[in-house]
Design an enzyme around this catalytic site. Sequence first.
Site, PDB file in Angstrom:
ATOM      1  N   GLY A   1       0.764  -1.246   0.000  1.00  0.00           N
ATOM      2  CA  GLY A   1       0.000   0.000   0.000  1.00  0.00           C
ATOM      3  C   GLY A   1       0.790   1.289   0.000  1.00  0.00           C
TER       4      GLY A   1
ATOM      5  CD  GLU B   1       1.246  -9.010   1.879  1.00  0.00           C
ATOM      6  OE1 GLU B   1       0.275  -8.277   1.595  1.00  0.00           O
ATOM      7  OE2 GLU B   1       1.109 -10.134   2.364  1.00  0.00           O
TER       8      GLU B   1
ATOM      9  NE  ARG C   1      -0.552   2.031  -5.839  1.00  0.00           N
ATOM     10  CZ  ARG C   1      -1.612   1.956  -6.653  1.00  0.00           C
ATOM     11  NH1 ARG C   1      -1.630   2.617  -7.787  1.00  0.00           N
ATOM     12  NH2 ARG C   1      -2.666   1.235  -6.311  1.00  0.00           N
TER      13      ARG C   1
ATOM     14  NE  ARG D   1      -3.297   2.817 -11.181  1.00  0.00           N
ATOM     15  CZ  ARG D   1      -3.192   4.073 -10.794  1.00  0.00           C
ATOM     16  NH1 ARG D   1      -2.714   4.973 -11.614  1.00  0.00           N
ATOM     17  NH2 ARG D   1      -3.535   4.435  -9.596  1.00  0.00           N
TER      18      ARG D   1
ATOM     19  CB  CYS E   1     -16.149   1.927 -29.536  1.00  0.00           C
ATOM     20  SG  CYS E   1     -15.350   1.696 -31.116  1.00  0.00           S
ATOM     21  CD  GLU E   2     -16.726   1.164 -23.468  1.00  0.00           C
ATOM     22  OE1 GLU E   2     -17.402   1.921 -22.722  1.00  0.00           O
ATOM     23  OE2 GLU E   2     -17.025   0.001 -23.718  1.00  0.00           O
TER      24      GLU E   2
HETATM   25  C1  PLP Z   1      -2.737  -5.510  -3.774  1.00  0.00           C
HETATM   26  C2  PLP Z   1      -2.122  -6.019  -2.549  1.00  0.00           C
HETATM   27  C3  PLP Z   1      -0.832  -5.621  -2.185  1.00  0.00           C
HETATM   28  C4  PLP Z   1      -0.045  -4.598  -2.952  1.00  0.00           C
HETATM   29  O1  PLP Z   1      -0.629  -3.347  -2.924  1.00  0.00           O
HETATM   30  P1  PLP Z   1       0.204  -2.069  -3.422  1.00  0.00           P
HETATM   31  O2  PLP Z   1      -0.707  -0.939  -3.183  1.00  0.00           O
HETATM   32  O3  PLP Z   1       0.522  -2.267  -4.853  1.00  0.00           O
HETATM   33  O4  PLP Z   1       1.433  -2.000  -2.579  1.00  0.00           O
HETATM   34  C5  PLP Z   1      -0.280  -6.186  -1.052  1.00  0.00           C
HETATM   35  N1  PLP Z   1      -0.951  -7.099  -0.316  1.00  0.00           N
HETATM   36  C6  PLP Z   1      -2.196  -7.496  -0.629  1.00  0.00           C
HETATM   37  C7  PLP Z   1      -2.882  -8.503   0.209  1.00  0.00           C
HETATM   38  C8  PLP Z   1      -2.823  -6.979  -1.750  1.00  0.00           C
HETATM   39  O5  PLP Z   1      -4.064  -7.366  -2.053  1.00  0.00           O
END
Ligand code: PLP
Length: 404
Positions: free
Chosen positions: A226, A260, A263, A299, A329-330
């Site tokens: 995140g 994790e 992005r 996005r 076509c949107e």
């Molecule tokens: C999507 C996701 C991430 C990665 O999210 P980012 O915003 O790209 O860092 C990490 N863990 C879980 C469980 C996710 O669903």
Amino acid sequence: MNIDFKKLADEFGTPLYIYDLEFLRKRYKELKNAFEGSKSLVCYAVKANSNLSIINTFAQEGSGADCVSIGEVKRALLAGIKPYKIIFSGVGKSDEEIKEALELKILMINVESEEELKRVEAVAKELAIEARISIRVNPNVDPKTHPYISTGLHENKFGVDIDMAKRLYIYAKNSEYLDPVGIHFHIGSQLTRLEPIAEAAQIIADLVRSLKAINVDIKFFDVGGGLGVVYDDEVLINTQEYANAIKSAIKGLDLTIVCEPGRFLTANGGYLLTKVLYEKKNGNKRFTIVDAAMNDLVRPSLYKAYHKIELVQPKEGELSPTDIVGPICESGDFLGKNVLMPKLESGDLLVVKSAGAYGFTMASNYNTRPRACEVACENGECRVIRKRETFDDLIAAERLYLKG
Ligand SMILES: *Cc1c(COP(=O)(O)O)cnc(C)c1O
């Protein structure tokens, strides 16, 4: 590194995804180093950009992988990630996926509901093994991000609440076929404020303390992904402060920190290069039609996300606002709105920035458009890491249904 977009367009055509591997490595190291002094495991969230070469770049740095389908688990393994560094997350896993994940001996399956815990137990029993699991806890904090990418409130579909989590941990501890080794939360994406993450980490760390008190021995403290990136003028969370907040939340606990990021590791190292087809005016409204579209980068259409778009070779001329749109076509097919540009003509190159995450992985073949070519660059050299699709690729799995 300096990327010669014009040369790449001439060599590989457009639309073209370009990734700067040096940048990706730098980001990985920055985050990994921030956790120095604690046990840590960075698990790259494969869904952000799942090209084998991209995953492999992180594997070379020692990264693990966070996967949300068995397909992603297989990609991670194929790209060189060690099985004991792979986490399998996601709200809905089939029995077949659970079975394969257990057979592949990954680090842990991240469970998101009571039903799922029972499924994992049943499959593990069939295989006569103990399944390492973590439970995704929903800490009910507001991440202050876009509602589509917020996941840590009770109103979102993800995880279980604290009381349910306690019950499930006790159940898992008493099961012969479950080994609850981890705890997990992930409150949303594109987070630009530290406080919600710190708050969630505190809540979950307190839960770990109460679990340890009843002999549920959690080893992995998974703080999810995140971390936000720059699309426009966002002020980002300082990585060291991020790591410090997590370290301080788990003070006194013997845990391996798992994070994790998706992005954060790839977004700003990726570019989508596109060519102007032509310009048109409807009344006073100016449009620039380019050869990339929402099927290449969804996005903007999906989240109203902003991406900076720049002209590769600067031109003279008065700037005026234009909507940069694709040929699909949107009406929702746009890459940028009211972008200030001089008059453009056919062949001019535009580069869409921060396109390294949730770009190609969300691409589709809508309007029977072949997906773009992907190239990766390092040490002044660029190589194709995925060929441009052809019409034949698009129809390869289809059969004509003929009567009679
Ligand atoms: C999507 C996701 C991430 C990665 O999210 P980012 O915003 O790209 O860092 C990490 N863990 C879980 C469980 C996710 O669903």
